[in-house]
Write a protein that holds these residues in place. Structure first.
Motif, mmCIF file in Angstrom:
data_model
loop_
_atom_site.group_PDB
_atom_site.id
_atom_site.type_symbol
_atom_site.label_atom_id
_atom_site.label_comp_id
_atom_site.label_asym_id
_atom_site.label_seq_id
_atom_site.Cartn_x
_atom_site.Cartn_y
_atom_site.Cartn_z
ATOM 1 N N LEU A 36 -31.618 82.975 138.362
ATOM 2 C CA LEU A 36 -32.523 81.471 137.849
ATOM 3 C C LEU A 36 -32.663 81.212 136.540
ATOM 4 N N GLN A 37 -31.615 80.396 135.578
ATOM 5 C CA GLN A 37 -31.499 80.109 134.643
ATOM 6 C C GLN A 37 -31.978 78.773 133.626
ATOM 7 N N VAL A 38 -32.909 78.990 133.034
ATOM 8 C CA VAL A 38 -33.122 77.531 133.124
ATOM 9 C C VAL A 38 -33.343 77.505 131.560
ATOM 10 N N ARG A 39 -32.919 76.734 130.760
ATOM 11 C CA ARG A 39 -33.246 76.668 129.669
ATOM 12 C C ARG A 39 -33.416 75.148 129.247
ATOM 13 N N GLY A 40 -33.764 73.852 130.484
ATOM 14 C CA GLY A 40 -34.523 72.829 130.407
ATOM 15 C C GLY A 40 -35.694 72.599 130.861
ATOM 16 N N SER A 41 -35.991 72.168 131.471
ATOM 17 C CA SER A 41 -37.289 71.968 131.970
ATOM 18 C C SER A 41 -37.397 71.494 133.521
ATOM 19 N N ILE A 42 -38.611 71.968 134.245
ATOM 20 C CA ILE A 42 -38.392 71.954 135.842
ATOM 21 C C ILE A 42 -40.109 71.458 136.020
ATOM 22 N N ASP A 43 -39.767 70.627 136.525
ATOM 23 C CA ASP A 43 -42.310 70.267 136.614
ATOM 24 C C ASP A 43 -42.767 70.514 137.887
ATOM 25 N N ALA A 44 -43.788 70.629 137.928
ATOM 26 C CA ALA A 44 -44.020 71.186 138.679
ATOM 27 C C ALA A 44 -44.026 70.814 140.253
ATOM 28 N N SER A 45 -43.693 69.599 140.478
ATOM 29 C CA SER A 45 -43.584 68.751 142.196
ATOM 30 C C SER A 45 -42.258 69.665 142.392
ATOM 31 N N ALA A 86 -29.083 66.651 131.018
ATOM 32 C CA ALA A 86 -29.251 66.088 132.496
ATOM 33 C C ALA A 86 -30.592 65.319 133.076
ATOM 34 N N VAL A 87 -30.812 64.903 133.573
ATOM 35 C CA VAL A 87 -32.045 63.910 134.397
ATOM 36 C C VAL A 87 -31.505 64.069 136.030
ATOM 37 N N ILE A 88 -32.426 65.115 136.713
ATOM 38 C CA ILE A 88 -31.964 64.643 138.324
ATOM 39 C C ILE A 88 -33.428 64.744 138.014
ATOM 40 N N GLU A 89 -33.972 63.751 139.006
ATOM 41 C CA GLU A 89 -35.372 62.994 139.303
ATOM 42 C C GLU A 89 -35.458 62.208 140.623
ATOM 43 N N ASN A 90 -36.625 62.795 141.239
ATOM 44 C CA ASN A 90 -36.836 62.561 142.925
ATOM 45 C C ASN A 90 -35.382 63.149 143.605
ATOM 46 N N SER A 91 -34.581 63.353 144.110
ATOM 47 C CA SER A 91 -33.599 64.003 144.150
ATOM 48 C C SER A 91 -33.132 65.634 144.635
ATOM 49 N N SER A 122 -32.952 80.482 143.570
ATOM 50 C CA SER A 122 -32.286 81.066 142.717
ATOM 51 C C SER A 122 -31.063 80.701 142.296
ATOM 52 N N ARG A 123 -30.147 81.559 141.720
ATOM 53 C CA ARG A 123 -28.510 80.579 141.477
ATOM 54 C C ARG A 123 -28.040 79.777 141.355
ATOM 55 N N VAL A 124 -29.049 79.092 140.527
ATOM 56 C CA VAL A 124 -29.257 78.105 139.337
ATOM 57 C C VAL A 124 -29.191 77.705 138.130
ATOM 58 N N VAL A 125 -28.282 77.088 137.664
ATOM 59 C CA VAL A 125 -28.515 76.859 136.035
ATOM 60 C C VAL A 125 -28.919 75.919 135.463
ATOM 61 N N ILE A 126 -29.670 75.668 134.627
ATOM 62 C CA ILE A 126 -30.935 73.902 133.816
ATOM 63 C C ILE A 126 -30.491 74.459 132.183
ATOM 64 N N GLY A 127 -29.545 73.788 132.356
ATOM 65 C CA GLY A 127 -28.939 73.943 130.580
ATOM 66 C C GLY A 127 -29.863 72.953 129.563
ATOM 67 N N GLU A 128 -29.681 73.483 128.588
ATOM 68 C CA GLU A 128 -30.874 72.841 127.223
ATOM 69 C C GLU A 128 -30.610 71.470 127.726
ATOM 70 N N HIS A 129 -32.767 71.033 127.336
ATOM 71 C CA HIS A 129 -32.963 69.830 126.955
ATOM 72 C C HIS A 129 -32.755 68.748 128.327
ATOM 73 N N ALA A 130 -32.284 69.378 129.656
ATOM 74 C CA ALA A 130 -32.139 69.162 131.204
ATOM 75 C C ALA A 130 -33.333 69.045 132.313
ATOM 76 N N VAL A 131 -33.570 67.522 132.545
ATOM 77 C CA VAL A 131 -34.928 67.623 133.069
ATOM 78 C C VAL A 131 -34.956 67.556 134.573
ATOM 79 N N VAL A 132 -35.801 68.480 135.340
ATOM 80 C CA VAL A 132 -35.891 68.317 136.399
ATOM 81 C C VAL A 132 -37.035 67.675 137.018
ATOM 82 N N ARG A 133 -37.390 66.851 138.013
ATOM 83 C CA ARG A 133 -38.482 66.236 138.050
ATOM 84 C C ARG A 133 -38.706 65.805 139.507
#
Length: 357
Positions: free
Chosen positions: A241-250, A280-285, A255-266
């Motif tokens: 798991l490579q995270v340079r952006g943010s993932i919220d608690a919900s 990138a923005v991923i929300e309720n998805s 693993s085997r996921v790359v999340i780029g700089e300033h990307a947001v997962v909500r």
């Protein structure tokens, strides 16, 4: 040795995506197809590379390559005025190649393996030409070789009765003698100057030509399904798991996921292998396996898997699971959420779709 990558053709089988960009700049794991060939050449020690392009796409290639800036090497653009075949594209590059040896690579092909063994074989055996071949179940759809041991006897373009199952996979090495062979060519029945005819000229002239039996994975990315399969292949390499952006608690991210700089997962579920680009923005998805999401894309209230979502695309409330799809740059698809159903989309750049309830 110079590197030469051919990026001609209209990409008609990838329309509407190729109405706004050349097929060689479509992304695989958020990286243009062309870059895989350039990086393979660099890994083989080649630091002077020419890219043959049609004049209409000169600006797009200029912007993507930035004169070789991403790699710190010399990448020159060479224009082929009209699409008159592979051998004609090589002829257009003669001033760039000069008297040097040349590694020729078809720019819409991706080969997952080192080019160094081909260069070593070519040099060690003092060949005038070397052709890389792969065993295929349908050789009648390709240029095919006839061999005596590892000596090349004949090449045939899309034969009805193939002399072998070994197809030319888009990688060649030549000395400058190939230019003399090309000068003596006449157009084929389809009106093009064929590189297979030039190779046959070299054989008929008694020059030593060999083959490299490639053990590598290979894909011609000329159709939507092939591009998706290529994306899947390279996503298999993602580890951890490579995270340079943010993932919220919900959210739930495997693993085997790359999340780029300033990307947001909500409030989302991400099941790898997946690559999510910068901003990138991923929300309720739900983003399922074998999906690449490019920079600045936005996905809200959607389910996506086995797909390529390109830069600045927006998917919002699509009421179907998006599967095995290509979503072009700045494309928009929207609707209302509901029980997931399967949809397959090939959407060109700047297009818009709305799914009614």
């Amino acid at each position: 040795m110079k590197g030469l990558i051919l990026c001609g053709g209209k990409g008609s089988r990838l329309r509407p995506l190729t109405f706004s960009r050349p097929k060689h700049l479509l992304p695989v794991m958020n990286k243009p197809v062309l870059f895989y060939g350039i990086e393979s050449m660099i890994d083989a020690g080649i630091d002077s590379i020419g890219v043959v392009v049609p004049p209409a796409y000169r600006k797009a290639f200029d912007e993507a390559l930035q004169g070789g800036a991403p790699w710190g090497i010399d990448v020159a653009l060479i224009e082929q005025d009209e699409p008159r075949g592979v051998a004609d594209a090589v002829r257009a590059a003669q001033p760039f190649v000069g008297k040097d040896d040349m590694l020729l690579y078809l720019g819409d092909n991706v080969i997952d393996g080192s080019l160094s063994p081909l260069v070593e074989k070519f040099r060690a055996e003092r060949l005038a030409g070397l052709v890389s071949v792969s065993a295929v179940p349908n050789p009648e759809q390709f240029g095919v070789v006839q061999l005596e041991g590892d000596r090349l006897l004949k090449v045939v373009e899309k034969p009805k009765q193939p002399p072998s199952d070994l197809a030319i996979n888009g990688v060649y090495l030549f000395t400058s003698t190939v230019f003399g062979a090309i000068e003596r060519l006449r157009p084929s029945a389809r009106g093009e100057y064929e590189i297979t005819d030039a190779i046959q000229r070299l054989i008929d002239d008694g020059l030593p030509l060999g083959v490299f039996r490639s053990p590598y994975w290979w894909k011609d990315t000329g159709q939507p399904r092939d591009l998706i399969l290529c994306n899947q292949h390279f996503l298999q390499r993602v580890e951890g798991l490579q995270v340079r952006g943010s993932i919220d608690a919900s959210s739930s991210v495997t693993s085997r996921v790359v999340i780029g700089e300033h990307a947001v997962v909500r409030n989302s579920v991400i099941r790898g292998p997946v690559v999510i680009g910068d901003h990138a923005v991923i929300e309720n998805s739900y983003i399922g396996p074998y999906t690449s999401v490019a920079r600045h894309a936005r996905i809200v209230d959607c389910e996506v898997e086995n797909s390529i979502v390109m830069e600045h695309a927006t998917l919002d409330g699509v009421p179907h699971r998006i599967d095995e799809s290509l979503i072009g740059a700045e494309a928009k698809a929207s609707g209302r959420s509901g029980p997931p159903q399967r949809a397959r989309l090939w959407i060109g750049d700047h297009s818009q779709l709305h799914f009614p309830r």
